[in-house]
Write a protein that holds these residues in place. Structure first.
Motif, PDB file in Angstrom:
ATOM      1  N   GLY A 140      54.654  75.503 -46.450  1.00 16.31           N
ATOM      2  CA  GLY A 140      54.198  76.633 -46.969  1.00 16.31           C
ATOM      3  C   GLY A 140      54.829  77.905 -46.815  1.00 16.31           C
ATOM      4  N   PRO A 141      54.069  78.895 -46.924  1.00 15.85           N
ATOM      5  CA  PRO A 141      54.874  80.346 -46.946  1.00 15.85           C
ATOM      6  C   PRO A 141      55.333  80.821 -45.694  1.00 15.85           C
ATOM      7  CG  PRO A 141      52.577  80.517 -48.037  1.00 15.85           C
ATOM      8  CD  PRO A 141      52.526  79.158 -47.448  1.00 15.85           C
ATOM      9  N   ALA A 142      55.067  80.140 -44.610  1.00 16.05           N
ATOM     10  CA  ALA A 142      55.682  80.604 -43.509  1.00 16.05           C
ATOM     11  C   ALA A 142      57.315  80.180 -43.516  1.00 16.05           C
ATOM     12  CB  ALA A 142      55.036  79.629 -42.111  1.00 16.05           C
ATOM     13  N   ALA A 143      57.524  79.300 -44.479  1.00 19.10           N
ATOM     14  CA  ALA A 143      59.139  79.054 -44.507  1.00 19.10           C
ATOM     15  C   ALA A 143      59.754  80.109 -45.082  1.00 19.10           C
ATOM     16  CB  ALA A 143      59.266  77.870 -45.345  1.00 19.10           C
ATOM     17  N   TRP A 144      59.155  80.957 -45.622  1.00 23.90           N
ATOM     18  CA  TRP A 144      59.739  82.157 -46.180  1.00 23.90           C
ATOM     19  C   TRP A 144      59.438  83.524 -45.859  1.00 23.90           C
ATOM     20  CZ3 TRP A 144      57.141  78.876 -49.583  1.00 23.90           C
ATOM     21  CH2 TRP A 144      56.050  79.280 -50.260  1.00 23.90           C
ATOM     22  N   THR A 145      58.217  83.558 -45.026  1.00 29.52           N
ATOM     23  CA  THR A 145      57.799  84.751 -44.405  1.00 29.52           C
ATOM     24  C   THR A 145      57.717  85.102 -43.027  1.00 29.52           C
ATOM     25  OG1 THR A 145      55.385  84.074 -44.352  1.00 29.52           O
ATOM     26  CG2 THR A 145      55.866  84.919 -46.637  1.00 29.52           C
ATOM     27  N   GLN A 146      57.949  84.097 -42.005  1.00 32.98           N
ATOM     28  CA  GLN A 146      58.103  84.187 -40.800  1.00 32.98           C
ATOM     29  C   GLN A 146      59.067  85.126 -40.105  1.00 32.98           C
ATOM     30  OE1 GLN A 146      58.945  80.706 -38.153  1.00 32.98           O
ATOM     31  NE2 GLN A 146      59.615  79.824 -39.972  1.00 32.98           N
ATOM     32  N   ILE A 195      53.015  81.933 -36.934  1.00 30.71           N
ATOM     33  CA  ILE A 195      53.184  83.092 -37.556  1.00 30.71           C
ATOM     34  C   ILE A 195      54.001  83.014 -39.103  1.00 30.71           C
ATOM     35  CG2 ILE A 195      54.433  85.515 -37.424  1.00 30.71           C
ATOM     36  CD1 ILE A 195      54.032  85.148 -34.367  1.00 30.71           C
ATOM     37  N   GLY A 196      53.318  83.859 -39.908  1.00 26.67           N
ATOM     38  CA  GLY A 196      53.701  83.547 -41.345  1.00 26.67           C
ATOM     39  C   GLY A 196      53.115  82.713 -42.083  1.00 26.67           C
ATOM     40  N   PRO A 231      47.366  80.797 -43.081  1.00 26.39           N
ATOM     41  CA  PRO A 231      46.251  81.114 -42.050  1.00 26.39           C
ATOM     42  C   PRO A 231      46.285  82.184 -41.204  1.00 26.39           C
ATOM     43  CG  PRO A 231      46.499  78.533 -42.414  1.00 26.39           C
ATOM     44  CD  PRO A 231      47.725  79.304 -43.214  1.00 26.39           C
ATOM     45  N   PHE A 232      47.595  82.527 -40.671  1.00 21.00           N
ATOM     46  CA  PHE A 232      47.760  83.652 -39.965  1.00 21.00           C
ATOM     47  C   PHE A 232      47.856  84.877 -40.790  1.00 21.00           C
ATOM     48  CE2 PHE A 232      51.462  86.831 -38.845  1.00 21.00           C
ATOM     49  CZ  PHE A 232      50.926  87.163 -38.017  1.00 21.00           C
ATOM     50  N   ILE A 233      48.263  84.705 -42.006  1.00 20.47           N
ATOM     51  CA  ILE A 233      48.323  86.001 -42.816  1.00 20.47           C
ATOM     52  C   ILE A 233      46.891  86.486 -43.521  1.00 20.47           C
ATOM     53  CG2 ILE A 233      49.110  86.969 -45.323  1.00 20.47           C
ATOM     54  CD1 ILE A 233      51.788  85.286 -44.620  1.00 20.47           C
ATOM     55  N   ALA A 234      46.356  85.278 -43.763  1.00 20.75           N
ATOM     56  CA  ALA A 234      44.856  85.395 -44.190  1.00 20.75           C
ATOM     57  C   ALA A 234      43.974  85.964 -43.033  1.00 20.75           C
ATOM     58  CB  ALA A 234      44.284  84.195 -44.673  1.00 20.75           C
ATOM     59  N   GLY A 264      53.868  92.441 -37.105  1.00 14.24           N
ATOM     60  CA  GLY A 264      55.196  92.080 -36.923  1.00 14.24           C
ATOM     61  C   GLY A 264      55.652  92.520 -35.282  1.00 14.24           C
ATOM     62  N   ALA A 265      55.255  93.748 -35.291  1.00 14.47           N
ATOM     63  CA  ALA A 265      55.570  94.377 -33.887  1.00 14.47           C
ATOM     64  C   ALA A 265      54.938  93.659 -32.800  1.00 14.47           C
ATOM     65  CB  ALA A 265      55.358  95.769 -33.957  1.00 14.47           C
ATOM     66  N   GLY A 266      55.619  93.008 -31.815  1.00 11.87           N
ATOM     67  CA  GLY A 266      54.809  92.497 -30.577  1.00 11.87           C
ATOM     68  C   GLY A 266      54.101  91.261 -30.952  1.00 11.87           C
ATOM     69  N   GLU A 267      54.290  90.440 -32.119  1.00  7.78           N
ATOM     70  CA  GLU A 267      53.621  89.176 -32.394  1.00  7.78           C
ATOM     71  C   GLU A 267      54.434  88.332 -31.592  1.00  7.78           C
ATOM     72  OE1 GLU A 267      51.177  88.683 -34.012  1.00  7.78           O
ATOM     73  OE2 GLU A 267      50.465  90.519 -35.104  1.00  7.78           O
ATOM     74  N   LYS A 268      53.745  87.159 -31.177  1.00  8.46           N
ATOM     75  CA  LYS A 268      54.041  86.092 -30.278  1.00  8.46           C
ATOM     76  C   LYS A 268      54.016  84.823 -31.178  1.00  8.46           C
ATOM     77  CE  LYS A 268      55.119  88.589 -26.752  1.00  8.46           C
ATOM     78  NZ  LYS A 268      56.365  89.229 -26.480  1.00  8.46           N
ATOM     79  N   PRO A 269      54.719  83.881 -31.358  1.00  9.32           N
ATOM     80  CA  PRO A 269      54.639  82.647 -32.017  1.00  9.32           C
ATOM     81  C   PRO A 269      53.517  82.034 -31.648  1.00  9.32           C
ATOM     82  CG  PRO A 269      56.885  82.845 -30.982  1.00  9.32           C
ATOM     83  CD  PRO A 269      55.920  83.764 -30.395  1.00  9.32           C
TER      84      PRO A 269
END
Length: 321
Positions: free
Chosen positions: A91-97, A156-157, A160-163, A316-321
């Motif tokens: 899904g989108p994590a492939a291109w947004t993470q 991340i990305g 469900p994370f973005i939502a 983005g800033a400070g985000e952890k996996p």
């Protein structure tokens, strides 16, 4: 024009031989097992990958296997040989993470689109122990208990994370992300009451809603979805809120065009089969099927859209996996 000299003639013959060998190899594709790399077990990605692997294996004339690599799936494929034997279903994590943290690859440069495969509306679900029975009640509860409620999220990305982060930003609530390796582990955390809410695709959660093991509060589509009967849009409470789960196929960049075309044809034909479409609908997912060009355009547009969210919501800033 003077005839080719001996060295030039040898080079020309060598080039012709290499081209012929490459063409022959492409015509013989696939000559061995094809591997679909996807997310963790228990996700829509995993279920859909296995369904389609079984569908395309007979027409390809080779076994198609599924390998679960969780959040590393896209990077594994991006760094694989461009020979058509390693395929990404993600899904989108492939291109947004990469918008949130270093990804180890560039989704546009290192991945070649094959086809958009499935789409599913995102739903907001909560553990039955949570007293909220509507989106409005959840927002009120979260505002009354800032930082107290947790939501489950995969990589991340991922959608469900973005939502979840978009909901926090637009509803002006402070709910805390609890990271899991994928949808399956996230769902286990939610079902056990380890976390209170989640924003999964309808296909991975709707049977739990029907069993009353989870409570659905709203759907993230702009209008009610036939895949989530009786559920009203979250946007009625949080104006403008919208999120959709997409899953697509990619191969490593520089994979020969003939192989991309073959994979696209096999997958689009499989997705068009009435029995496949019916099975997907029952699982809360709609079949799509697209050209590589349309998927590539969608990916670039989605990256641009999420970049706006990253800037406006301070993600983005400070985000952890």
């Amino acid at each position: 024009m003077p005839p080719l000299g001996f060295p030039a003639r040898i080079l020309a013959l060598g080039a012709a031989f290499l081209c012929a060998a490459a063409a022959q190899a492409q015509e013989a594709y696939p000559g061995k097992v094809v591997r679909i790399v996807t997310a963790a077990p228990g996700s829509n990605n995993d279920w859909g990958a296995r369904l389609l692997a079984d569908e395309i294996s007979p027409s390809l004339g080779q076994r198609v296997i599924v390998e679960n690599r969780g959040g590393l799936a896209a990077e594994v494929v991006a760094k694989s040989p461009p020979d058509g034997y390693t395929v990404l279903f993600y899904g989108p994590a492939a291109w947004t993470q990469q918008l949130f943290r270093p990804a180890g690859y560039d989704p546009v440069r290192d991945l070649a689109p094959v086809t958009l495969a499935m789409t599913s509306p995102i739903v907001l679900v909560v553990h039955p122990s949570l007293p909220a029975r509507s989106v409005k009640e959840l927002v009120a509860l979260a505002r009354a208990r800032p930082g107290d409620l947790n939501y489950a999220s995969g990589p991340i990305g991922a959608t469900p994370f973005i939502a979840g982060e978009l909901f926090k930003h637009m509803a002006k609530v402070n709910i805390v992300r609890v990271p899991y390796s994928g949808t399956g582990p996230s769902m286990i955390g939610l079902l056990s009451g380890e976390v209170e809410l989640m924003f999964p695709g309808a296909g991975s959660v709707w049977h739990f809603v029907q069993q009353n093991r989870l409570r659905a509060l709203g759907v993230a589509s702009a209008r009610p979805s036939p895949l989530t009967p009786g559920l009203q849009p979250i946007a009625l409470t949080v104006p403008g809120y919208e999120a959709t789960s997409m899953i697509a196929f990619f191969v490593p960049a520089k994979t020969p065009a003939a192989i991309v075309t073959r994979l696209n044809r096999e997958l689009v034909q499989a997705l068009a089969k009435p029995d496949v479409r019916e099975r997907l609908i029952k699982g809360g997912v709609e079949a799509v099927g697209s050209s590589p060009e349309d998927l590539g355009a969608y990916v670039k547009a989605d990256i641009a859209k999420i970049e706006v969210l990253v800037r406006s919501a301070g993600l983005g800033a400070g985000e952890k996996p």
